[in-house]
Write a protein that holds these residues in place. Structure first.
Motif, PDB file in Angstrom:
ATOM      1  N   TRP A   8       0.931  -1.259   0.154  1.00 55.81           N
ATOM      2  CA  TRP A   8      -0.027   0.065   0.000  1.00 55.81           C
ATOM      3  C   TRP A   8       0.816   1.259   0.013  1.00 55.81           C
ATOM      4  O   TRP A   8       1.701   1.439   0.644  1.00 55.81           O
ATOM      5  CB  TRP A   8      -0.814   0.121   1.165  1.00 55.81           C
ATOM      6  N   TYR A   9       0.655   1.817  -1.117  1.00 60.23           N
ATOM      7  CA  TYR A   9       1.208   3.302  -1.044  1.00 60.23           C
ATOM      8  C   TYR A   9       0.398   4.450  -0.897  1.00 60.23           C
ATOM      9  O   TYR A   9      -0.772   4.425  -1.261  1.00 60.23           O
ATOM     10  CB  TYR A   9       2.090   3.463  -2.606  1.00 60.23           C
ATOM     11  N   GLN A  10       0.726   5.653  -0.199  1.00 59.63           N
ATOM     12  CA  GLN A  10       0.187   7.000  -0.169  1.00 59.63           C
ATOM     13  C   GLN A  10       0.710   7.877  -1.282  1.00 59.63           C
ATOM     14  O   GLN A  10       2.115   8.108  -1.140  1.00 59.63           O
ATOM     15  CB  GLN A  10       0.242   7.514   1.187  1.00 59.63           C
ATOM     16  N   GLN A  11       0.001   8.643  -2.021  1.00 54.82           N
ATOM     17  CA  GLN A  11       0.710   9.629  -2.897  1.00 54.82           C
ATOM     18  C   GLN A  11      -0.032  10.874  -2.637  1.00 54.82           C
ATOM     19  O   GLN A  11      -1.229  10.848  -3.136  1.00 54.82           O
ATOM     20  CB  GLN A  11       0.398   9.138  -4.309  1.00 54.82           C
ATOM     21  N   ILE A  12       0.494  11.641  -2.114  1.00 53.52           N
ATOM     22  CA  ILE A  12      -0.142  12.945  -1.759  1.00 53.52           C
ATOM     23  C   ILE A  12       0.113  13.883  -3.148  1.00 53.52           C
ATOM     24  O   ILE A  12       1.124  13.743  -3.861  1.00 53.52           O
ATOM     25  CB  ILE A  12       0.523  13.871  -0.784  1.00 53.52           C
ATOM     26  N   LEU A  13      -0.806  14.864  -3.530  1.00 57.46           N
ATOM     27  CA  LEU A  13      -0.594  15.511  -4.800  1.00 57.46           C
ATOM     28  C   LEU A  13       0.650  16.384  -4.858  1.00 57.46           C
ATOM     29  O   LEU A  13       1.096  16.972  -3.964  1.00 57.46           O
ATOM     30  CB  LEU A  13      -1.763  16.570  -4.796  1.00 57.46           C
TER      31      LEU A  13
ATOM     32  N   TYR B   5      -4.249   6.461  -2.825  1.00 57.61           N
ATOM     33  CA  TYR B   5      -3.965   5.058  -2.271  1.00 57.61           C
ATOM     34  C   TYR B   5      -3.720   4.168  -3.263  1.00 57.61           C
ATOM     35  O   TYR B   5      -4.716   3.839  -4.144  1.00 57.61           O
ATOM     36  CB  TYR B   5      -4.805   4.791  -0.981  1.00 57.61           C
ATOM     37  N   LEU B   6      -2.461   3.768  -3.574  1.00 56.52           N
ATOM     38  CA  LEU B   6      -2.256   3.089  -4.323  1.00 56.52           C
ATOM     39  C   LEU B   6      -1.890   1.463  -3.893  1.00 56.52           C
ATOM     40  O   LEU B   6      -1.076   1.425  -3.030  1.00 56.52           O
ATOM     41  CB  LEU B   6      -1.130   3.516  -5.181  1.00 56.52           C
ATOM     42  N   CYS B   7      -2.569   0.373  -4.538  1.00 51.76           N
ATOM     43  CA  CYS B   7      -2.148  -0.651  -4.095  1.00 51.76           C
ATOM     44  C   CYS B   7      -1.110  -1.351  -5.262  1.00 51.76           C
ATOM     45  O   CYS B   7      -1.587  -1.137  -6.290  1.00 51.76           O
ATOM     46  CB  CYS B   7      -3.267  -1.710  -3.970  1.00 51.76           C
ATOM     47  N   ALA B   8      -0.201  -2.279  -4.745  1.00 52.30           N
ATOM     48  CA  ALA B   8       0.570  -2.831  -5.646  1.00 52.30           C
ATOM     49  C   ALA B   8       0.801  -4.437  -5.425  1.00 52.30           C
ATOM     50  O   ALA B   8       0.902  -4.559  -4.231  1.00 52.30           O
ATOM     51  CB  ALA B   8       1.894  -2.111  -6.028  1.00 52.30           C
TER      52      ALA B   8
ATOM     53  N   GLN C 119       3.560  14.929  -5.098  1.00 50.14           N
ATOM     54  CA  GLN C 119       4.633  14.004  -4.545  1.00 50.14           C
ATOM     55  C   GLN C 119       4.593  12.765  -4.934  1.00 50.14           C
ATOM     56  O   GLN C 119       3.691  12.037  -5.653  1.00 50.14           O
ATOM     57  CB  GLN C 119       4.533  13.943  -2.955  1.00 50.14           C
ATOM     58  N   GLY C 120       5.778  11.987  -4.892  1.00 56.48           N
ATOM     59  CA  GLY C 120       5.899  10.491  -5.430  1.00 56.48           C
ATOM     60  C   GLY C 120       5.211   9.445  -4.527  1.00 56.48           C
ATOM     61  O   GLY C 120       5.030  10.149  -3.175  1.00 56.48           O
ATOM     62  N   PRO C 121       4.809   8.454  -4.614  1.00 61.87           N
ATOM     63  CA  PRO C 121       4.357   7.401  -3.887  1.00 61.87           C
ATOM     64  C   PRO C 121       5.247   7.198  -2.669  1.00 61.87           C
ATOM     65  O   PRO C 121       6.597   7.032  -2.997  1.00 61.87           O
ATOM     66  CB  PRO C 121       3.889   6.124  -4.795  1.00 61.87           C
ATOM     67  N   LYS C 122       4.588   6.850  -1.486  1.00 57.62           N
ATOM     68  CA  LYS C 122       5.367   6.602  -0.426  1.00 57.62           C
ATOM     69  C   LYS C 122       4.767   5.351   0.186  1.00 57.62           C
ATOM     70  O   LYS C 122       3.605   4.929   0.364  1.00 57.62           O
ATOM     71  CB  LYS C 122       5.412   7.627   0.613  1.00 57.62           C
ATOM     72  N   LEU C 123       5.630   4.227   0.627  1.00 54.46           N
ATOM     73  CA  LEU C 123       5.381   3.202   0.989  1.00 54.46           C
ATOM     74  C   LEU C 123       4.592   3.385   2.526  1.00 54.46           C
ATOM     75  O   LEU C 123       5.242   3.693   3.378  1.00 54.46           O
ATOM     76  CB  LEU C 123       6.458   2.022   1.161  1.00 54.46           C
ATOM     77  N   LEU C 124       3.342   2.663   2.859  1.00 50.04           N
ATOM     78  CA  LEU C 124       2.729   2.638   3.914  1.00 50.04           C
ATOM     79  C   LEU C 124       2.852   1.225   4.488  1.00 50.04           C
ATOM     80  O   LEU C 124       3.674   1.183   5.852  1.00 50.04           O
ATOM     81  CB  LEU C 124       1.331   2.837   3.777  1.00 50.04           C
ATOM     82  N   ILE C 125       2.780   0.128   3.931  1.00 49.42           N
ATOM     83  CA  ILE C 125       2.910  -1.165   4.331  1.00 49.42           C
ATOM     84  C   ILE C 125       3.175  -2.019   3.297  1.00 49.42           C
ATOM     85  O   ILE C 125       2.724  -2.000   2.303  1.00 49.42           O
ATOM     86  CB  ILE C 125       1.546  -1.417   5.299  1.00 49.42           C
ATOM     87  N   GLN C 126       3.839  -3.160   3.653  1.00 46.85           N
ATOM     88  CA  GLN C 126       4.342  -4.253   2.794  1.00 46.85           C
ATOM     89  C   GLN C 126       4.078  -5.452   3.544  1.00 46.85           C
ATOM     90  O   GLN C 126       4.324  -5.886   4.693  1.00 46.85           O
ATOM     91  CB  GLN C 126       5.710  -4.071   2.399  1.00 46.85           C
ATOM     92  N   PHE C 127       2.992  -6.526   2.828  1.00 43.47           N
ATOM     93  CA  PHE C 127       2.865  -7.659   3.309  1.00 43.47           C
ATOM     94  C   PHE C 127       3.613  -8.715   2.343  1.00 43.47           C
ATOM     95  O   PHE C 127       3.750  -8.658   1.092  1.00 43.47           O
ATOM     96  CB  PHE C 127       1.350  -8.043   3.011  1.00 43.47           C
TER      97      PHE C 127
ATOM     98  N   ASP D  14       7.119  -4.708   6.448  1.00 44.99           N
ATOM     99  CA  ASP D  14       7.564  -3.361   6.620  1.00 44.99           C
ATOM    100  C   ASP D  14       6.409  -2.536   6.740  1.00 44.99           C
ATOM    101  O   ASP D  14       5.429  -2.223   5.962  1.00 44.99           O
ATOM    102  CB  ASP D  14       8.456  -2.808   5.400  1.00 44.99           C
ATOM    103  N   ASP D  15       6.042  -1.860   8.272  1.00 49.49           N
ATOM    104  CA  ASP D  15       5.016  -0.977   8.227  1.00 49.49           C
ATOM    105  C   ASP D  15       5.664   0.422   9.110  1.00 49.49           C
ATOM    106  O   ASP D  15       5.022   0.946   9.902  1.00 49.49           O
ATOM    107  CB  ASP D  15       3.718  -1.439   8.984  1.00 49.49           C
ATOM    108  N   SER D  16       6.872   0.647   8.999  1.00 49.30           N
ATOM    109  CA  SER D  16       7.680   1.466   9.567  1.00 49.30           C
ATOM    110  C   SER D  16       6.860   2.930   8.972  1.00 49.30           C
ATOM    111  O   SER D  16       7.340   3.703  10.005  1.00 49.30           O
ATOM    112  CB  SER D  16       9.271   1.662   9.287  1.00 49.30           C
ATOM    113  N   GLN D  17       6.396   3.120   8.207  1.00 44.88           N
ATOM    114  CA  GLN D  17       5.959   4.634   7.767  1.00 44.88           C
ATOM    115  C   GLN D  17       4.338   4.553   7.785  1.00 44.88           C
ATOM    116  O   GLN D  17       4.049   5.561   7.388  1.00 44.88           O
ATOM    117  CB  GLN D  17       6.439   4.776   6.306  1.00 44.88           C
TER     118      GLN D  17
END
Lengths: 114, 114
Positions: A34-39, A90-93, A41-49, A56-59
């Motif tokens: 899951w990434y968060q992309q604020i207008l 909110y982007l999912c990959a 800016q580039g996407p920022k990782l929120l959590i990785q499963f 990783d859920d450090s951010q």
């Protein structure tokens, strides 16, 4: 091959309300992001499963954000309560193997908090 | 932590003109990805570069990786209105909490005037 599915496409909520986003990755992809992309800016990782475990859920702002991937397939990201600064896409990959060629992104959910 | 800087931040070109977008990393690049994004939507994969000196092309878009300079460039030949959008570079992040996720630059917004 079906792509990464996300819903809803758009959501408008008032601050302090809660919201949930859903993601269904490509079949067989063990890793989900899951990434968060604020207008602007580039996407920022929120959590990785990796399967149903968190890598990783450090951010992830854990006081208001939560995410789960209970059966190692689809995933839900929740915000409760929402703040104005949560307005973002909110982007999912997903990927077959972490760190490998082949990150596929969904169409995203555009969240507006008013 | 690793950072990616893209230049320029925005670009307006006349249809038919060539253009170049640069992405510079603060640390060694292990894998560099280029994505295109329409405003508020998901990321469309363009190309991935892994080796220094590698160059890939897809239609009128060419990307190169200069490992020594820790830099990648994206070149569009004879631009068309369909090329308009936000171009994002992403890199595999071997640093920080875990491997196997992407960090991104802030993006370059391209407008093509007919």
């Amino acid at each position: 091959e079906a792509g990464v599915a996300q819903s809803p496409r758009y959501k408008i909520i008032e601050k302090r309300q809660s919201v949930a986003f859903w993601c269904n990755p490509i079949s067989g992809h063990a890793t989900l992001y899951w990434y968060q992309q604020i207008l602007g800016q580039g996407p920022k990782l929120l959590i990785q499963f990796q399967n149903n475990g968190v890598v990783d859920d450090s951010q992830l702002p854990k006081d208001r954000f939560s995410a789960e991937r209970l059966k190692g397939v689809d995933s839900t990201l929740k915000i409760q309560p929402a703040k104005l600064e949560d307005s973002a896409v909110y982007l999912c990959a997903s990927s077959l193997v972490p760190g490998n060629y082949g990150y596929t992104f969904g169409s995203g959910t555009r969240l507006t908090v008013v | 932590s690793q950072e990616l800087e893209q230049s320029p931040q925005s670009l307006i070109v006349q249809e038919g003109k060539n253009l170049t977008i640069n992405c510079t990393s603060s640390k060694t690049l292990y894998g560099l990805y280029w994505y295109k994004q329409k405003y508020g939507e998901g990321l469309i994969f363009l190309m991935m570069l892994q080796k220094g000196g590698e160059e890939k092309s897809h239609e009128k878009i060419t990307a190169k990786l200069d490992e020594k300079k820790q830099q990648s460039s994206l070149h569009i030949t004879a631009s068309q209105p369909s090329h308009a959008g936000i171009y994002l570079c992403g890199a595999d992040s071997p640093y920080g909490g875990s491997q196997g996720n992407l960090i991104f630059g802030k993006g370059t917004k391209l407008s093509v005037k007919p």
